[in-house]
Design a protein around this motif. Structure first.
Motif, PDB file in Angstrom:
ATOM      1  N   GLN A   1       3.638   1.485  -1.356  1.00 39.48           N
ATOM      2  CA  GLN A   1       4.348   1.634  -2.692  1.00 39.48           C
ATOM      3  C   GLN A   1       3.209   2.297  -3.483  1.00 39.48           C
ATOM      4  N   GLU A   2       2.019   1.954  -3.472  1.00 43.11           N
ATOM      5  CA  GLU A   2       1.066   2.507  -4.416  1.00 43.11           C
ATOM      6  C   GLU A   2       0.861   3.881  -3.993  1.00 43.11           C
ATOM      7  N   ARG A   3       0.793   4.418  -2.603  1.00 43.95           N
ATOM      8  CA  ARG A   3       0.580   5.619  -2.248  1.00 43.95           C
ATOM      9  C   ARG A   3       1.842   6.346  -2.912  1.00 43.95           C
ATOM     10  N   GLY A  19       4.052   5.976  -5.395  1.00 41.78           N
ATOM     11  CA  GLY A  19       3.947   6.000  -6.624  1.00 41.78           C
ATOM     12  C   GLY A  19       2.858   7.197  -7.377  1.00 41.78           C
ATOM     13  N   GLU A  20       1.843   7.071  -6.504  1.00 45.01           N
ATOM     14  CA  GLU A  20       0.892   8.231  -6.882  1.00 45.01           C
ATOM     15  C   GLU A  20       1.290   9.574  -6.501  1.00 45.01           C
ATOM     16  N   ALA A  21       2.096   9.756  -5.264  1.00 42.22           N
ATOM     17  CA  ALA A  21       2.482  11.099  -4.732  1.00 42.22           C
ATOM     18  C   ALA A  21       3.761  11.522  -5.715  1.00 42.22           C
ATOM     19  N   ARG A  69       6.205  15.065   0.943  1.00 42.36           N
ATOM     20  CA  ARG A  69       5.302  14.708   0.376  1.00 42.36           C
ATOM     21  C   ARG A  69       4.947  13.380   1.077  1.00 42.36           C
ATOM     22  N   ALA A 105       3.915  10.811  -9.146  1.00 48.60           N
ATOM     23  CA  ALA A 105       3.291  10.627 -10.534  1.00 48.60           C
ATOM     24  C   ALA A 105       3.650  11.948 -11.365  1.00 48.60           C
ATOM     25  N   ASP A 106       3.807  13.095 -10.857  1.00 56.09           N
ATOM     26  CA  ASP A 106       4.170  14.302 -11.589  1.00 56.09           C
ATOM     27  C   ASP A 106       5.446  14.765 -11.820  1.00 56.09           C
ATOM     28  N   ARG A 157       0.939  -1.178   0.205  1.00 52.01           N
ATOM     29  CA  ARG A 157      -0.172  -0.058  -0.020  1.00 52.01           C
ATOM     30  C   ARG A 157       0.783   1.180   0.058  1.00 52.01           C
ATOM     31  N   ARG A 184      12.136   7.427  -7.915  1.00 54.39           N
ATOM     32  CA  ARG A 184      11.645   6.362  -8.121  1.00 54.39           C
ATOM     33  C   ARG A 184      13.019   5.171  -7.756  1.00 54.39           C
TER      34      ARG A 184
END
Length: 88
Positions: free
Chosen positions: A15-17, A19-21, A69, A23-24, A13, A31
């Motif tokens: 890692q998903e969060r 990645g979204e944070a 972030r 994304a810009d 979870r 990464r």
């Protein structure tokens, strides 16, 4: 065993969060730092520099970004010899 599975789920979870944070962002270093934080409980700047192949300045700048972030947190509270961990 259940505790281990729950911890792996928390990491997934995170890692998903993360990645979204991020994304810009277009750079490769954030990464690479996420991967480093996912592999290790705690990460120092020299360790992240070695694993990512990025400069110390880039590593520290991006770790500061990850902290701002909410993706990582600095655990030592010191000016020197700082260590970061994933903010799970």
């Amino acid at each position: 065993m259940l505790a281990g599975l729950m911890e792996l789920d928390r990491l997934r979870r995170w890692q998903e969060r993360a990645g979204e944070a991020l994304a810009d962002l277009s750079g490769r270093v954030p990464r690479l730092l996420l991967d480093c934080l996912a592999r290790h409980l705690m990460v120092s700047a020299p360790q992240a520099e070695t694993e990512s192949g990025a400069s110390r300045a880039a590593v520290e700048r991006n770790l500061t970004l990850l902290v701002s972030r909410g993706i990582a947190r600095e655990v030592t509270g010191a000016g020197r010899f700082r260590v970061w961990t994933a903010a799970i």
